[in-house]
Design an enzyme around this catalytic site. Structure first.
Site, PDB file in Angstrom:
ATOM      1  N   GLY B  82       0.815  -1.222   0.000  1.00 42.69           N
ATOM      2  CA  GLY B  82       0.000   0.000   0.000  1.00 42.69           C
ATOM      3  C   GLY B  82       0.840   1.259   0.000  1.00 42.69           C
ATOM      4  N   ARG B 146       1.285  -6.027  -4.777  1.00 46.45           N
ATOM      5  CA  ARG B 146       1.217  -6.843  -3.565  1.00 46.45           C
ATOM      6  C   ARG B 146       1.728  -8.277  -3.761  1.00 46.45           C
ATOM      7  NH1 ARG B 146      -1.274  -4.342   0.636  1.00 46.45           N
ATOM      8  NH2 ARG B 146      -2.439  -2.463   0.107  1.00 46.45           N
ATOM      9  N   ASP B 177       5.871  -7.495   6.161  1.00 50.44           N
ATOM     10  CA  ASP B 177       5.960  -8.668   5.280  1.00 50.44           C
ATOM     11  C   ASP B 177       7.020  -8.487   4.194  1.00 50.44           C
ATOM     12  OD1 ASP B 177       4.113 -10.173   6.571  1.00 50.44           O
ATOM     13  OD2 ASP B 177       2.498  -9.864   5.118  1.00 50.44           O
ATOM     14  N   LYS B 203       8.304   1.094   5.555  1.00 49.35           N
ATOM     15  CA  LYS B 203       7.155   1.853   5.066  1.00 49.35           C
ATOM     16  C   LYS B 203       5.868   1.304   5.642  1.00 49.35           C
ATOM     17  CE  LYS B 203       4.495   0.159   2.614  1.00 49.35           C
ATOM     18  NZ  LYS B 203       3.647  -0.650   1.746  1.00 49.35           N
ATOM     19  N   THR B 204       4.991   2.103   6.095  1.00 47.93           N
ATOM     20  CA  THR B 204       3.574   1.812   6.286  1.00 47.93           C
ATOM     21  C   THR B 204       2.905   2.920   7.063  1.00 47.93           C
ATOM     22  OG1 THR B 204       1.909   0.439   7.373  1.00 47.93           O
ATOM     23  CG2 THR B 204       4.100   0.261   8.252  1.00 47.93           C
ATOM     24  N   ASP B 206       0.337   2.503   8.632  1.00 49.76           N
ATOM     25  CA  ASP B 206      -0.280   1.893   9.814  1.00 49.76           C
ATOM     26  C   ASP B 206       0.555   2.072  11.078  1.00 49.76           C
ATOM     27  OD1 ASP B 206      -2.180   1.065   8.063  1.00 49.76           O
ATOM     28  OD2 ASP B 206      -1.554  -1.029   8.006  1.00 49.76           O
ATOM     29  N   TYR B 244     -25.382  16.134  15.151  1.00 53.45           N
ATOM     30  CA  TYR B 244     -25.022  14.804  14.644  1.00 53.45           C
ATOM     31  C   TYR B 244     -23.958  14.124  15.502  1.00 53.45           C
ATOM     32  CZ  TYR B 244     -27.269  15.788  10.150  1.00 53.45           C
ATOM     33  OH  TYR B 244     -28.167  16.082   9.162  1.00 53.45           O
TER      34      TYR B 244
END
Lengths: 560, 560
Positions: B82, B146, B177, B203-204, B206, B244
């Site tokens: 990603g 990927r 990974d 990298k990420t 997340d 809201y």
């Protein structure tokens, strides 16, 4: 103690640039009157409805060497309707002008929108409050609301509440409806010799409060930049991963100015324009065919990805959907009193009954919709039993219909690509962003100018700041009689005086630019990545405004 | 000719600041070796699997007065997985270092992720290409993919393709990974005496590739700032309109670092943390009870509005949901071969059969879900027949369950408020934003440093830049053996060597800060409005990094 973000701290210190005339100071202004005005249409009726405020001249301000002194004057301000970036700067502009004119002057903020003036809920605005909100987004300084200020009783209680606070000037910051109501209130006060002036300010991210006198409503600049940031980021993602079609719905039910501006800033593969759909009487399946055609052509180029912009109000502009929804709204109250219908337990059975009872052409449209959308049509209904069009997920409706269409095309052997979808709806993300430098300056000038109009005794005017493609110093400040922008329109079955809503003009320069480029953008990739709004840095980054404003300005020059 | 936005033009000119050691120039570096290292766990097994690359020392670079000259060296670079903001700067950093070392050196970009090296698809990167991508978001310079680089055949064809281009160094830019695969590839090349080195880059968005050696993965800074901008804007809207509840799902399936960072930057009313849900073995209804409690309490304070952050991966951390989904995955293939099941036409009938066939406790969970979610569980299944958890709209699941809960509470007379909901999912909006100044500098240094590691003959290392809370000049550049970060974990039924994924530590300083404040944030309103990422302007606005990094740094100091 509230925690402030680093950007908020920095923005509190930003000093908006006033038009040079206003920068002379509130005590050094002179008012130049133009010719008497007329309403854009229905002059006779509008004049009859606004006998005291009709036909007034356009006005502009000029700086003057002589200093005027003014009596004390208290003003009340109201934020009306949906949030738009810059509202706080309008309030700050009014406040600074008012205190400059006379430190004894008071500015009251009516709380929670027009309800505040009706119910007498207010706060007095102070240096401390104003300074905490300068150049920030949101309407939280006094809150906003959607109560319509339009009945005799509401006007009466507003008058009472103004008298208590010795308020003789009101500024209403709102869209076309709120400014229509401002015009009515101004007329009413005048007819009662109440001695209370009313000035409007043009607000709406939708960009549909716009005419020969108003170049753009405030908030449009910041909101479209925020949406363009996101669309651009998604386009970069699409162009990197090369595996998704993203369908992005953008806020704006009654006009597609937002979608059009974002399209020009980002250059996506597909942009739907509600006004064009209506003009061409396109059906949903024609829209889907148009989109599928681009998806298939891109797929043949090896590109199973893309970005499509969809206006929030789309389906209300599709004639067949409009008719079907109207039919449904008429039908449902009867059905819901019929035990044979209400006793049905499955949605499928209910839908079958509805199909039978709709007019044949509407039944066909209803039948063609995906199950999810049929369910939304029947479930999300408002207290009057009407379909809540705003709750219908148009982006998902189109995706579902596209899946079916593409599947058929695959069966027919004309499409061999892969279709993976993502959907988004951007609206709330942009309504309360920190106002751009443009909106910060524009709103501050609108507010400062609104007080100047009050100070010079005007009522029933819209605060007007023009020549917005120039540097703020060179902007022209003045006022436009609200009645000048009005015509008669049918609302809920009655003819009413209203400010004309500006739809996207299909023969206008902004749509023309899209039209001239969209085929190229559909198949080749011309994505532009605007990135986040910048408040600092090079002027060509931090101070640019919208393409809509630029193109319309250029077109107006060529007409001269 | 591609059109560039004003910001993009300005960003192309930005010069990233290198750590002072690297700024000495690629020809003026010396390599300092630390002690030999061990893997974080399972040392014996990891050493056995990585006989040639295990136990290497940590290394750091220092500047030196003596100039080294190097032989020519060709490098290949791969963007894996990603998108994360800053990937282009890693490539630019590698490129600049490589050309500085020897203008004859070549940098090849493998296209479309790891598939590019396997299939021999590449471009040679040139000044012109690199200069068009400096400080921009996205992975579109060479695309990403990927494909997992892990089989013998893939390694073999990668080797062939490297030989053709005379490539002796590979940089893999990816998450945990991809870096695990980088370690395996490094080991494999070494075992073959292939003379090809492999370096990884962390990298990420997340933020879950993080450990004692990696302070943060790149992209996390920019992505969380982008999401915080949007959450802050929505909070300002919520606080203005006051009508809201917004439920905002944030990307990040396997850890909640993103949600936690955004929560600290914006201070919303509710923040769910997957890791806490798992640790406390919370059921869905317990989560709903927790949220409903806050909604009801706020309602009693007159506040029928709020903002809740929901991590994308939430339901995979709810033990009962995990078990039910597992059961469903096991059950469905059998059912789908059973004509008695497949002949059923209505969803309700199918669901009834499924309920009967699930284990009792899982059936109860399935039964408790809203119809929409049951349908999603059954419809959106991957090619292996498994439920696609990422497609489940957790935010809507919670809203549906909250509506039921609040309705019950209303019946019981304990809730009298109004509940209107809006939902959002932010993910793609932030993965390709223009990298913040922090990520621009960090990534450029990671890339420059990656080439330095290659130049000094290392393989199986991660490019490491540390001391990131300091100014970029003071950052420490070096390398960490990839095996040092590995342990053995069960994957698809087999024990495999992998880089440990970092989950949110519930006893860590970042979660502790949320925990200490969340009750206050739930009921009082302490919204912070971060606004859009700024690339220019005051350093305290444009150069700040995440609270996660700051708090973890402070905690690490107090441990020393």
């Amino acid at each position: 103690m509230t925690e402030l973000s680093p950007l908020q701290k920095a923005r509190l210190k930003f000093k908006p640039v006033l038009p040079a005339t206003l920068a002379a100071g509130i005590t050094n202004l002179s008012l130049i009157e133009g010719n008497a005005t007329e309403s854009v249409a229905d002059q006779e009726q509008i004049q009859k409805l606004f006998p005291n405020t009709y036909g007034k001249p356009m006005v502009t301000f000029e700086g003057t060497a002589s200093t005027t002194t003014f009596e004390t004057k208290n003003v009340g301000v109201i934020l009306s309707g949906g949030q738009a970036p810059g509202g706080h700067n309008v309030v700050a502009g009014i406040y600074d002008a008012l205190k400059q004119a006379n430190p004894e002057n008071k500015l009251y903020g009516f709380l929670g929108g027009p309800a505040g003036i009706i119910d007498g809920k207010y706060i007095e605005l102070t240096d401390e409050i104003i300074d905490a909100y300068r150049n920030t987004g949101g309407f939280d300084i006094i809150g906003s609301g959607r109560t319509k200020l339009e009945t005799e009783e509401q006007f009466q209680s507003s008058w009472e509440n103004c008298k208590k606070l010795n308020i003789t000037g009101i500024v209403i910051i709102g869209g076309d409806d709120s400014n229509t109501n401002a015009a009515m209130l101004a007329e009413w006060f005048k007819s009662k010799n109440a001695g209370i002036q009313v000035i409007g300010c043009p607000k709406t991210i939708d960009g549909d409060l716009k005419n020969s006198q108003i170049e753009i409503s405030f908030g449009f600049d910041t909101a479209t930049k925020t949406y363009s940031e996101l669309v651009g980021n998604i386009q970069r993602d699409v162009n990197s991963a090369k595996k998704y079609w993203h369908f992005i719905k953008l806020m704006g039910r009654s006009a597609t100015h937002v979608g059009l501006e974002v399209a020009l800033q980002t250059q996506p593969n597909i942009t739907l324009i509600s006004e064009e759909v209506e003009q061409k009487s396109m059906s949903l399946s024609q829209i889907v065919d148009y989109m599928a055609d681009i998806i298939v052509k891109r797929s043949k180029l090896g590109k199973n990805f893309g970005v499509a912009l969809i206006p929030e109000g789309l389906i209300e502009f599709v004639p067949e959907m409009k008719a079907m929804i109207q039919n449904l709204n008429d039908l449902m109250p009867t059905l819901e009193e019929d035990p044979n219908f209400t006793q049905l337990t499955s949605g499928v059975e209910k839908e079958a009954v509805i199909e039978k009872r709709l007019k044949a052409e509407n039944a066909a449209v209803f039948r063609s919709l995906p199950a999810m959308i049929k369910a939304q049509l029947l479930m999300d209904r408002d207290p009057h039993g009407n379909v809540q069009v705003s709750k219908i997920e148009t982006e998902k409706l189109l995706i579902e219909m596209l899946k079916i269409k593409l599947y058929q095309m695959k069966q027919e052997g004309v499409y061999t690509g892969k279709f993976s979808d993502q959907s988004h709806f951007f609206g709330y993300e942009g309504r309360c962003a920190f106002p751009s430098n443009f909106d910060s300056n524009y709103c501050y000038a609108l507010g400062y100018n609104a007080f100047a109009l009050i100070q010079f005794g005007l009522t029933g005017y819209l605060s007007s700041v023009r020549d917005l493609t120039k540097a703020p110093q060179d902007w022209i400040a003045g006022g436009v009689p609200l009645t000048m922008m009005m015509n008669m329109e049918r609302r809920h079955g009655q003819m009413k005086p209203v400010i004309q809503k500006a739809l996207v003009k299909l023969d206008g320069p902004v749509f023309k630019k899209l039209e001239a480029n969209r085929e190229k953008w559909a198949l080749e990739d011309h994505y532009v990545f605007p990135g986040a709004i910048q408040y600092f840095g090079p002027s060509e980054v931090a101070d640019i405004t919208t393409q809509t404003l630029k193109l319309e300005h250029e077109a107006s020059l060529s007409l001269v």
